[in-house]
Design a protein around this motif. Structure first.
Motif, PDB file in Angstrom:
ATOM      1  N   HIS A  66       0.847  -1.202   0.000  1.00 25.61           N
ATOM      2  CA  HIS A  66       0.000   0.000   0.000  1.00 25.61           C
ATOM      3  C   HIS A  66       0.876   1.244   0.000  1.00 25.61           C
ATOM      4  O   HIS A  66       1.717   1.422   0.875  1.00 25.61           O
ATOM      5  N   ARG A  67       0.654   2.099  -0.977  1.00 24.22           N
ATOM      6  CA  ARG A  67       1.454   3.324  -1.092  1.00 24.22           C
ATOM      7  C   ARG A  67       0.911   4.410  -0.176  1.00 24.22           C
ATOM      8  O   ARG A  67      -0.277   4.444   0.116  1.00 24.22           O
ATOM      9  N   SER A  68       1.807   5.302   0.198  1.00 21.57           N
ATOM     10  CA  SER A  68       1.448   6.334   1.158  1.00 21.57           C
ATOM     11  C   SER A  68       0.407   7.282   0.576  1.00 21.57           C
ATOM     12  O   SER A  68      -0.781   7.102   0.790  1.00 21.57           O
ATOM     13  N   SER A  72       3.756   9.834  -4.299  1.00 25.88           N
ATOM     14  CA  SER A  72       4.800   8.993  -3.719  1.00 25.88           C
ATOM     15  C   SER A  72       4.593   7.525  -4.086  1.00 25.88           C
ATOM     16  O   SER A  72       3.464   7.039  -4.128  1.00 25.88           O
ATOM     17  N   SER A  75       6.096   2.586   0.058  1.00 22.36           N
ATOM     18  CA  SER A  75       5.291   1.599   0.779  1.00 22.36           C
ATOM     19  C   SER A  75       6.233   0.867   1.728  1.00 22.36           C
ATOM     20  O   SER A  75       7.456   0.969   1.596  1.00 22.36           O
ATOM     21  N   LEU A  76       5.668   0.123   2.655  1.00 28.68           N
ATOM     22  CA  LEU A  76       6.511  -0.672   3.551  1.00 28.68           C
ATOM     23  C   LEU A  76       7.330  -1.692   2.762  1.00 28.68           C
ATOM     24  O   LEU A  76       8.528  -1.863   3.009  1.00 28.68           O
ATOM     25  N   HIS A 173       9.620   6.778   8.334  1.00 29.49           N
ATOM     26  CA  HIS A 173       8.662   6.583   7.237  1.00 29.49           C
ATOM     27  C   HIS A 173       7.750   5.399   7.536  1.00 29.49           C
ATOM     28  O   HIS A 173       6.540   5.462   7.311  1.00 29.49           O
ATOM     29  N   ALA A 174       8.340   4.314   8.043  1.00 34.16           N
ATOM     30  CA  ALA A 174       7.562   3.103   8.324  1.00 34.16           C
ATOM     31  C   ALA A 174       6.492   3.367   9.385  1.00 34.16           C
ATOM     32  O   ALA A 174       5.391   2.808   9.304  1.00 34.16           O
ATOM     33  N   LEU A 177       3.706   5.003   7.439  1.00 33.93           N
ATOM     34  CA  LEU A 177       3.097   4.057   6.499  1.00 33.93           C
ATOM     35  C   LEU A 177       2.232   3.046   7.228  1.00 33.93           C
ATOM     36  O   LEU A 177       1.112   2.746   6.794  1.00 33.93           O
ATOM     37  N   ARG A 178       2.719   2.514   8.339  1.00 37.34           N
ATOM     38  CA  ARG A 178       1.946   1.526   9.086  1.00 37.34           C
ATOM     39  C   ARG A 178       0.674   2.157   9.648  1.00 37.34           C
ATOM     40  O   ARG A 178      -0.405   1.566   9.593  1.00 37.34           O
ATOM     41  N   ARG A 180      -0.972   4.556   8.412  1.00 36.69           N
ATOM     42  CA  ARG A 180      -1.875   4.772   7.277  1.00 36.69           C
ATOM     43  C   ARG A 180      -2.563   3.465   6.869  1.00 36.69           C
ATOM     44  O   ARG A 180      -3.717   3.474   6.470  1.00 36.69           O
TER      45      ARG A 180
END
Length: 187
Positions: A66-68, A72, A75-76, A173-174, A177-178, A180
Motif C-alpha cells: 500500500h502506497r502512502s 509517492s 510503501s513498507l 517513514h515506516a 506508512l503503518r 496509514r
C-alpha cells in the motif's frame, strides 16, 4: 468523497502509546548500553533493523505494498526492497573490485516493483536478510573505525553512522506508512 482512514490503535497493554509492551520488545531496550563505539553502532543498527521488521509484522502483501499518498511510490514493501538495495550499495562502496549489479534494476525499481504478491514479499525479505549479512561480513573486516576504506576512502565510523541514519530515517517513514495502513502507531 473522502477516504476512510483507520482508527489509531496499539497492541501494547502496559503503555498504550507504545508499539509493544516492554517485555515483548525484541530490541535492546533494557536500559543497558553496550561498551565501546563499535558495539554501540552495532546495537543501534540491530535495533533499527528489528524496528523495521516489527512495522511490517502481521500485514498482508496488499497492505505491505500500500502506497502512502500520491505521487509517492513509498510503501513498507518498497522500504524493505530499498534497504536491501542500499545494503548492496554500501558493500559496493567499500569492497574493491567490480560492483554487484542493482537488485531491482531501474533507479526506482525498488519502490515501483513492490507489488502485492506473496512471492515479491518473500523475495524482498530474503533479499534484505542476505544483503544485510553480506554487508555486515564486509564491515567486520574493518574493526578500526578510523580507517579509511573503499573507493572514496571514507572513514569506517562515518559509514556506520550513515547506515544507522538510513535505517532511522526509514523507520520514521515506516511509522507513518503503518499508521496509514491499519492505524497502528509506533514508539
Amino acid at each position: 468523497m473522502s477516504e476512510q482512514l483507520p482508527e489509531r490503535w496499539t497492541k501494547a497493554g502496559v503503555y498504550p502509546d507504545m508499539w509493544v509492551d516492554p517485555d515483548d520488545d525484541p530490541r535492546n531496550t533494557n536500559g543497558s548500553a553496550p561498551d565501546g563505539e563499535l558495539a554501540t553502532f552495532q546495537d543501534y543498527l540491530t535495533n533499527y533493523r528489528l524496528t523495521l521488521r516489527m512495522k511490517c509484522e502481521g500485514l498482508s502483501p496488499e497492505q505491505l505494498a500500500h502506497r502512502s499518498v500520491p505521487p509517492s511510490t513509498m510503501s513498507l514493501l518498497g522500504l524493505i526492497r530499498h534497504l536491501a538495495e542500499v545494503e548492496r550499495d554500501w558493500r559496493n562502496w567499500i569492497a574493491l573490485g567490480e560492483p554487484a549489479p542493482k537488485l531491482y534494476g531501474d533507479p526506482d525499481g525498488d519502490f515501483e516493483g513492490a507489488l502485492p504478491e506473496r512471492s515479491v514479499v518473500d523475495g524482498a525479505f530474503a533479499d534484505l536478510e542476505r544483503e544485510q549479512a553480506d554487508t555486515d561480513a564486509e564491515f567486520a573486516k574493518f574493526p578500526d573505525l578510523g580507517a579509511r576504506i573503499g573507493r572514496d576512502h571514507d572513514p569506517v565510523r562515518a559509514l556506520w553512522v550513515h547506515r544507522i541514519e538510513e535505517y532511522a530515517r526509514h523507520c520514521g517513514h515506516a511509522d507513518l506508512l503503518r499508521e496509514r495502513v491499519d492505524g497502528r502507531t509506533g514508539q
